[in-house]
Design a protein around this motif. Structure first.
Motif, PDB file in Angstrom:
ATOM      1  N   SER A 118      -9.205  17.486  -7.202  1.00 32.95           N
ATOM      2  CA  SER A 118      -9.192  17.744  -5.759  1.00 32.95           C
ATOM      3  C   SER A 118      -8.841  16.527  -4.923  1.00 32.95           C
ATOM      4  CB  SER A 118     -10.562  18.270  -5.309  1.00 32.95           C
ATOM      5  OG  SER A 118     -11.580  17.327  -5.608  1.00 32.95           O
ATOM      6  N   SER A 119      -9.062  15.316  -5.450  1.00 36.62           N
ATOM      7  CA  SER A 119      -8.821  14.158  -4.595  1.00 36.62           C
ATOM      8  C   SER A 119      -8.662  12.895  -5.420  1.00 36.62           C
ATOM      9  CB  SER A 119      -9.980  13.971  -3.609  1.00 36.62           C
ATOM     10  OG  SER A 119     -11.188  13.697  -4.301  1.00 36.62           O
ATOM     11  N   GLU A 120      -8.028  11.900  -4.797  1.00 37.15           N
ATOM     12  CA  GLU A 120      -7.903  10.575  -5.385  1.00 37.15           C
ATOM     13  C   GLU A 120      -9.209   9.819  -5.163  1.00 37.15           C
ATOM     14  OE1 GLU A 120      -5.725   7.342  -7.208  1.00 37.15           O
ATOM     15  OE2 GLU A 120      -5.352   9.509  -7.061  1.00 37.15           O
ATOM     16  N   ILE A 128     -19.384  12.797  -7.136  1.00 34.94           N
ATOM     17  CA  ILE A 128     -19.082  11.651  -6.276  1.00 34.94           C
ATOM     18  C   ILE A 128     -17.587  11.593  -5.989  1.00 34.94           C
ATOM     19  CG2 ILE A 128     -21.054  10.304  -7.084  1.00 34.94           C
ATOM     20  CD1 ILE A 128     -18.992   8.708  -8.786  1.00 34.94           C
ATOM     21  N   GLN A 129     -17.209  10.899  -4.923  1.00 32.71           N
ATOM     22  CA  GLN A 129     -15.807  10.810  -4.514  1.00 32.71           C
ATOM     23  C   GLN A 129     -15.205   9.439  -4.786  1.00 32.71           C
ATOM     24  OE1 GLN A 129     -16.903  12.921  -0.538  1.00 32.71           O
ATOM     25  NE2 GLN A 129     -14.714  13.213  -0.788  1.00 32.71           N
ATOM     26  N   GLY A 130     -15.934   8.592  -5.471  1.00 34.20           N
ATOM     27  CA  GLY A 130     -15.424   7.262  -5.783  1.00 34.20           C
ATOM     28  C   GLY A 130     -16.565   6.353  -6.181  1.00 34.20           C
ATOM     29  N   LEU A 131     -16.248   5.053  -6.317  1.00 35.96           N
ATOM     30  CA  LEU A 131     -17.220   4.108  -6.852  1.00 35.96           C
ATOM     31  C   LEU A 131     -17.048   2.728  -6.241  1.00 35.96           C
ATOM     32  CD1 LEU A 131     -16.515   5.164 -10.479  1.00 35.96           C
ATOM     33  CD2 LEU A 131     -18.849   5.144  -9.627  1.00 35.96           C
ATOM     34  N   GLU A 150      -8.708   6.232 -13.347  1.00 40.26           N
ATOM     35  CA  GLU A 150      -8.337   7.420 -14.130  1.00 40.26           C
ATOM     36  C   GLU A 150      -9.559   8.246 -14.500  1.00 40.26           C
ATOM     37  OE1 GLU A 150      -7.835  10.016 -17.342  1.00 40.26           O
ATOM     38  OE2 GLU A 150      -8.909   8.125 -17.595  1.00 40.26           O
ATOM     39  N   SER A 151     -10.652   7.583 -14.873  1.00 37.13           N
ATOM     40  CA  SER A 151     -11.830   8.328 -15.333  1.00 37.13           C
ATOM     41  C   SER A 151     -12.607   8.956 -14.181  1.00 37.13           C
ATOM     42  CB  SER A 151     -12.748   7.417 -16.148  1.00 37.13           C
ATOM     43  OG  SER A 151     -13.108   6.260 -15.433  1.00 37.13           O
ATOM     44  N   ILE A 169       0.851  -1.193   0.000  1.00 36.52           N
ATOM     45  CA  ILE A 169       0.000   0.000   0.000  1.00 36.52           C
ATOM     46  C   ILE A 169       0.886   1.243   0.000  1.00 36.52           C
ATOM     47  CG2 ILE A 169      -1.827   1.235   1.209  1.00 36.52           C
ATOM     48  CD1 ILE A 169      -2.705  -1.459   0.114  1.00 36.52           C
ATOM     49  N   SER A 170       0.699   2.082  -0.998  1.00 37.69           N
ATOM     50  CA  SER A 170       1.542   3.279  -1.120  1.00 37.69           C
ATOM     51  C   SER A 170       0.802   4.558  -0.781  1.00 37.69           C
ATOM     52  CB  SER A 170       2.086   3.390  -2.553  1.00 37.69           C
ATOM     53  OG  SER A 170       1.017   3.459  -3.485  1.00 37.69           O
ATOM     54  N   THR A 171      -0.512   4.471  -0.611  1.00 35.18           N
ATOM     55  CA  THR A 171      -1.325   5.668  -0.380  1.00 35.18           C
ATOM     56  C   THR A 171      -1.699   5.775   1.086  1.00 35.18           C
ATOM     57  OG1 THR A 171      -2.243   5.512  -2.604  1.00 35.18           O
ATOM     58  CG2 THR A 171      -3.440   6.879  -1.026  1.00 35.18           C
TER      59      THR A 171
END
Length: 752
Positions: free
Chosen positions: A435-437, A389-392, A429-430, A223-225
């Protein structure tokens, strides 16, 4: 044309070698990796053939015994080849793997079709013969096997895939790695399978976790994040704007009705939402026609108008974020019912007989390694990502099996894990914003290490959910249930790359359909206790839509308590750190010098007993145990305290070191005693909250996140306000009256 069905069974053979910095000796004996130390066996031969190939249900090497040729190469590797007439050649290459340790090897398999016909390679199996006594310890955490031997050494084996799914099958004398590698090979073509890692190390069971982490680091799978703190502290809620699954997703009514529930759910303590898929899946005006549900997407370019369309979805997401909450969306990948998927017929998955797969009954399934399908999904994700949204959550991340008609490659099984990994990065990527990962949650039967070490990727936790669904039975004795819980979580501990986060839930939409909710199977009491387990162990607790019904106040209390005690969301876990009752599941969590204890009474009995902190109790001569759920407290003397739990009660206990203590049993918190009216009261208020001081007595209220501002209305009166709420302060008659209204539960309790 003749088409041979080919299965490769790989069994170890290796070179003669002496370790450069240890006293283990490796020998190649009859095609097996044999190792020993001072006459004691570590790895050995097996009666099974060291390598075998299945063609038309005939085990080739078992039927036609063929001695291997051995080629020692200058780089220290050794190639072992089995040529079987004019059918094919199996080649194993053993390469030193010094990035792990001097006694480590990577074992690679290559098969070449020497026939004049097309061959279908359908599986490979790596075998390792163990000489250890079956009485010694073995750890089998799904993705690896580590075991003790009769020597000073233990053995680890894991796998580095090249796009294929794999599974370990441990036995008393053999350990197999079954690799679902599928290739269609023309004459002269070769297939290269993944690499099995095999290593020896001096150590026993206590070293297994560190050794597996060393393996992950050696292959770049770590884990790098650094995950944001709010994510580690999150409580997740799965919800559908159409409705929950028991109502066939049709009892909420769309984005606007769901948006009216946000304050209610925020009050429950929910901070992270997984909004089920919203792409068009029904045909207006009849809500019952079209796709069966939102997992049968009809159009990847439109947000469903029956739910409210794109504008109202944006409003839902905007309101979620205004409340300081975090929204995740969902993407459905199988795609065969959609008009975009129907246009990509050449990428529909077909079996070896050229038959289309139709596992969902609503259309064919797409090959995730298709560049054309990846472009469709890229645009589909951008549509919802641009709504805020901030992710999926990614539905069916593992794909749908090998595609024997792939236009891209003769590696048919690359459509499984290989295509899934490509698609995962495509979605990352999409969905990325400036602003955020993005936060991604790939749905998988197993939390695969290959999914987790890029970006912010959470394990779906399906094995945890399956454990609650399949391994717990109504009426099970609480002592047996606790043993099962410990066995599951201890075996899981350290099995994924360090820092991985996994969801913890009793229910999701799939398990509710299959088995019903846990409250229906176990009753309210045990269901609450099992959710308490989810709060205690590492990971992100999750509720499914309407799980809170009948338990709102309980859930609100335990969520608030967990937020207050950081070790539960950030800390290491010790499943043997407390000796208490065999009917109570307990953990000890530690973070930045702070200690917490989690207790979940899985029995219908009241428990009153001494609790003994083992490792964490060292140095705790005087301390206090404070349950942030009930307010109960107990004095700790030399790491020991007395604690009482009601039937099915959950306690989230903070250990307060060097705190003034009194009494020996957990009791309610002492009543507040106001200061003397002769003492001056000072009041400070700013964007962080308020602090009131009277002599040596102080009270503080943290306002929580949000842009808070303080405005003094008049002498002794002011208002602290933001979009999160309003706090009114009035100072009079030697006291300060505080009236607070919070729109979401971000504020901490007033502490004296």
């Amino acid at each position: 044309m003749f088409r041979a069905c080919l299965i490769i069974l790989l069994c170890i053979g290796i070179i003669s070698s002496t370790s450069c910095c240890a006293d283990a000796v490796f020998d190649f004996g009859k095609g097996w990796l044999c190792a020993g130390q001072n006459g004691k066996g570590i790895l050995t031969e097996s009666p099974s053939p060291p390598a075998d190939v299945l063609i038309d249900d005939t085990w080739l090497l078992q039927t036609h015994s063929t001695p291997p040729s051995v080629d020692h190469q200058q780089d220290g590797s050794t190639a072992i080849r089995y040529s079987v007439g004019s059918i094919g050649m199996v080649e194993q290459t053993f390469r030193p793997h010094p990035g792990l340790n001097p006694d480590a090897w990577l074992r690679e398999l290559k098969y070449t079709n020497l026939s004049s016909e097309t061959q279908d390679l359908t599986q490979a199996v790596f075998r390792l013969g163990r000489a250890a006594s079956t009485q010694l310890q073995t750890w089998f955490p799904t993705h690896a096997v580590l075991f003790e031997t009769d020597s000073d050494f233990s053995v680890g084996t894991a796998f580095k895939t090249q796009g294929d799914f794999y599974a370990f099958i441990p036995g008393d004398t053999l350990i197999e790695v079954q690799v679902d590698a599928c290739w269609r090979l023309q004459p002269g073509q070769s297939a290269t399978i993944g690499q099995q890692g095999i290593w020896l190390f001096k150590g026993r069971k206590n070293d297994f976790h560190n050794q597996l982490q060393a393996w992950y680091r050696s292959i770049g799978c770590s884990i790098s994040t650094d995950y944001p703190a709010w994510l580690k502290e999150a409580i997740l809620y799965e919800t559908c704007a159409g409705g929950h699954v028991e109502a066939l997703f049709s009892d909420v009514g769309g984005f606007d009705p769901l948006s009216k529930q946000l304050e209610y759910l925020a009050d429950l303590g929910i901070t992270l939402f997984w909004f089920n898929a919203v792409h068009e899946h029904k045909t207006p005006p009849n809500a019952g026609s079209g796709g069966w549900n939102h997992y049968g997407v009809l159009d990847h370019t439109r947000i469903d108008s029956i739910l409210g369309g794109e504008e109202r979805f944006r409003h839902l997401i905007e309101k979620t974020r205004q409340l300081g909450l975090h929204p995740l969306g969902e993407i459905v990948l199988w795609g065969g019912a959609s008009k975009q998927g129907k246009q990509l017929e050449e990428w529909h998955i077909r079996d070896r007989n050229d038959q289309l797969l139709n596992p969902w009954g609503g259309g064919c399934v797409l090959d995730y390694s298709s560049p054309s399908w990846q472009k469709v999904i890229h645009d589909s994700v951008r549509l919802v990502a641009e709504c805020g949204i901030q992710g999926l959550r990614i539905d069916v991340m593992d794909g749908h099996g090998p595609n024997w008609s792939s236009p891209r490659t003769n590696h048919a099984s690359y459509s499984t894990l290989g295509g899934s990994l490509e698609m995962l990065e495509n979605i990352r990527e999409s969905s990325r914003t400036s602003s955020s990962e993005p936060i991604l949650i790939p749905e998988s039967l197993y939390d695969r290490p290959e999914y987790l070490y890029h970006g912010i990727t959470l394990g779906y936790g399906m094995q945890t959910t399956f454990f609650f669904v399949n391994s717990i039975h109504p009426g099970e004795e609480p002592e047996s249930l606790c043993s099962d819980l410990y066995r599951f979580f201890e075996n899981e501990q350290g099995s994924l790359p360090d820092g991985s986060l996994v969801l913890r839930t009793l229910n999701n939409h799939d398990t509710v359909v299959a088995e019903g909710r846990t409250i229906q199977r176990f009753g309210t009491g045990l269901s609450r206790a099992l959710y308490g387990v989810c709060l205690c162990v590492p990971g992100i607790p999750m509720l499914y839509q309407e799980d809170e019904v009948g338990s709102f106040e309980f859930l609100k209390q335990v969520h608030s308590a967990r937020r207050q005690i950081l070790p539960f969301s950030h800390g290491d876990v010790d499943y043997k750190g407390l000796r208490y009752s065999p009917k109570v599941f307990s953990v000890v969590r530690q973070y930045n010098g702070k200690t917490a204890v989690g207790l979940a009474n899985v029995s219908g009995d009241a428990i009153s007993s001494e609790a003994i902190l083992t490792t964490a109790g060292e140095g705790l001569k005087y301390a206090q145990a404070v349950d942030r759920v009930s307010g109960a407290t107990a004095s700790i003397r030399n790491g020991t305290f007395h604690w009482t739990l009601l039937p099915y009660q959950v306690a989230l206990i903070e250990i307060v070191k060097d705190a003034p203590t009194s009494g020996e049993h957990n009791t309610a918190a002492p009543p507040f005693i106001p200061p003397s009216s002769q003492e001056d009261i000072s009041l400070q208020a700013d964007s962080g909250g308020i602090r009131i001081q009277a002599g040596n007595l102080a009270a503080a209220l943290s306002a929580g996140p949000g842009n808070w501002s303080y405005e003094e209305q008049s002498a002794g009166k002011g208002i602290l306000s933001s979009t999160q709420g309003r706090i009114e302060l009035v100072q009079k008659d030697g006291a300060v009256q505080v009236d607070a209204l919070f729109l979401i539960p971000q504020a901490e309790e007033l502490s004296i």
